[in-house]
Scaffold this motif. Structure first.
Motif, PDB file in Angstrom:
ATOM      1  N   LEU A 102       0.821  -1.210   0.000  1.00  0.00           N
ATOM      2  CA  LEU A 102       0.000   0.000   0.000  1.00  0.00           C
ATOM      3  C   LEU A 102       0.855   1.260   0.000  1.00  0.00           C
ATOM      4  O   LEU A 102       0.433   2.298  -0.521  1.00  0.00           O
ATOM      5  CB  LEU A 102      -0.946  -0.006   1.195  1.00  0.00           C
ATOM      6  CG  LEU A 102      -2.032  -1.071   1.171  1.00  0.00           C
ATOM      7  CD1 LEU A 102      -2.883  -0.975   2.421  1.00  0.00           C
ATOM      8  CD2 LEU A 102      -2.885  -0.971  -0.064  1.00  0.00           C
ATOM      9  N   SER A 103       2.045   1.189   0.562  1.00  0.00           N
ATOM     10  CA  SER A 103       2.922   2.355   0.540  1.00  0.00           C
ATOM     11  C   SER A 103       3.393   2.648  -0.882  1.00  0.00           C
ATOM     12  O   SER A 103       3.536   3.810  -1.266  1.00  0.00           O
ATOM     13  CB  SER A 103       4.111   2.157   1.470  1.00  0.00           C
ATOM     14  OG  SER A 103       4.946   1.129   1.000  1.00  0.00           O
ATOM     15  N   TYR A 155       0.484   4.226  -2.594  1.00  0.00           N
ATOM     16  CA  TYR A 155       0.355   5.597  -2.107  1.00  0.00           C
ATOM     17  C   TYR A 155       1.306   6.533  -2.847  1.00  0.00           C
ATOM     18  O   TYR A 155       0.912   7.615  -3.287  1.00  0.00           O
ATOM     19  CB  TYR A 155       0.621   5.639  -0.596  1.00  0.00           C
ATOM     20  CG  TYR A 155       0.591   7.026  -0.019  1.00  0.00           C
ATOM     21  CD1 TYR A 155      -0.608   7.626   0.301  1.00  0.00           C
ATOM     22  CD2 TYR A 155       1.764   7.737   0.201  1.00  0.00           C
ATOM     23  CE1 TYR A 155      -0.643   8.902   0.828  1.00  0.00           C
ATOM     24  CE2 TYR A 155       1.746   8.997   0.728  1.00  0.00           C
ATOM     25  CZ  TYR A 155       0.536   9.582   1.042  1.00  0.00           C
ATOM     26  OH  TYR A 155       0.510  10.854   1.553  1.00  0.00           O
ATOM     27  N   MET A 190      -7.723  11.581   0.250  1.00  0.00           N
ATOM     28  CA  MET A 190      -8.110  10.578   1.253  1.00  0.00           C
ATOM     29  C   MET A 190      -8.593  11.267   2.521  1.00  0.00           C
ATOM     30  O   MET A 190      -8.431  10.760   3.614  1.00  0.00           O
ATOM     31  CB  MET A 190      -6.929   9.661   1.591  1.00  0.00           C
ATOM     32  CG  MET A 190      -6.629   8.669   0.516  1.00  0.00           C
ATOM     33  SD  MET A 190      -5.329   7.512   0.936  1.00  0.00           S
ATOM     34  CE  MET A 190      -5.955   6.702   2.373  1.00  0.00           C
ATOM     35  N   THR A 220     -10.503   6.989  -3.317  1.00  0.00           N
ATOM     36  CA  THR A 220      -9.133   6.551  -3.040  1.00  0.00           C
ATOM     37  C   THR A 220      -9.052   5.801  -1.719  1.00  0.00           C
ATOM     38  O   THR A 220      -8.389   4.765  -1.625  1.00  0.00           O
ATOM     39  CB  THR A 220      -8.182   7.757  -3.017  1.00  0.00           C
ATOM     40  OG1 THR A 220      -8.348   8.508  -4.210  1.00  0.00           O
ATOM     41  CG2 THR A 220      -6.741   7.312  -2.906  1.00  0.00           C
ATOM     42  N   PHE A 233      -7.939   1.859  -1.170  1.00  0.00           N
ATOM     43  CA  PHE A 233      -6.920   1.437  -0.212  1.00  0.00           C
ATOM     44  C   PHE A 233      -7.481   0.416   0.777  1.00  0.00           C
ATOM     45  O   PHE A 233      -6.823  -0.570   1.096  1.00  0.00           O
ATOM     46  CB  PHE A 233      -6.356   2.637   0.552  1.00  0.00           C
ATOM     47  CG  PHE A 233      -5.196   3.289  -0.131  1.00  0.00           C
ATOM     48  CD1 PHE A 233      -3.907   2.919   0.168  1.00  0.00           C
ATOM     49  CD2 PHE A 233      -5.399   4.283  -1.066  1.00  0.00           C
ATOM     50  CE1 PHE A 233      -2.830   3.507  -0.452  1.00  0.00           C
ATOM     51  CE2 PHE A 233      -4.332   4.879  -1.700  1.00  0.00           C
ATOM     52  CZ  PHE A 233      -3.047   4.496  -1.397  1.00  0.00           C
ATOM     53  N   LEU A 274      -6.257  -3.421   1.083  1.00  0.00           N
ATOM     54  CA  LEU A 274      -5.743  -3.915   2.351  1.00  0.00           C
ATOM     55  C   LEU A 274      -6.446  -5.205   2.756  1.00  0.00           C
ATOM     56  O   LEU A 274      -5.796  -6.177   3.158  1.00  0.00           O
ATOM     57  CB  LEU A 274      -5.890  -2.864   3.446  1.00  0.00           C
ATOM     58  CG  LEU A 274      -5.445  -3.301   4.846  1.00  0.00           C
ATOM     59  CD1 LEU A 274      -3.956  -3.598   4.875  1.00  0.00           C
ATOM     60  CD2 LEU A 274      -5.809  -2.253   5.862  1.00  0.00           C
TER      61      LEU A 274
END
Length: 130
Positions: free
Chosen positions: A36-37, A40, A56, A63, A67, A71
């Motif tokens: 996820l980073s 991002y 976000m 968005t 995410f 996740l």
């Protein structure tokens, strides 16, 4: 092999520093947060170029929902991969007994440092709009 080694690194990190009781679950959760980073950073880069409007700020934004869904999917995938398909204990024992190539170690360390630094920078500037 790289994914399993990264899991092993997160497992050792969690058992030594903050979760001695269930590090295998904590390692799968950390491993789920890592991609996820990268996403991002990609969304931020697209926002800087003006291609995508990154927002976000609330939980109803598209968005944030993307995410959250990613996740959940990553957590489910990692739980199935490390507990049903592969035995997490065998992975840990394999990396404790066998020596790993320097290329694999370098790739895993670069990935871990990049993902951790994105979250570190994100939490330092939490609440600031760039």
């Amino acid at each position: 092999m790289l994914y399993k080694y990264i899991y092993y690194k997160f497992y050792n990190w969690s058992i030594n520093y903050f979760d001695p009781f269930a590090p295998q679950i904590t390692a799968t959760f950390i491993l789920s947060l890592s991609p996820l980073s990268i996403i991002y950073v990609l969304f931020r880069f697209l926002s800087l170029l003006g291609i995508y409007h990154f927002d976000m700020s609330t939980t109803t934004k598209a968005t944030f929902i993307v995410f959250l869904v990613l996740l959940i999917l990553l957590i489910i995938f990692n739980q199935i991969y490390f507990f049903a398909i592969n035995n997490w204990k065998e992975i840990i024992l394999f990396f404790r007994k066998n020596e790993i190539s320097n290329k694999l170690k370098l790739a895993a360390n670069v990935y871990i440092i990049f993902c951790t630094s994105v979250y570190f920078i994100l939490f330092i500037f939490l609440g600031y709009d760039f």
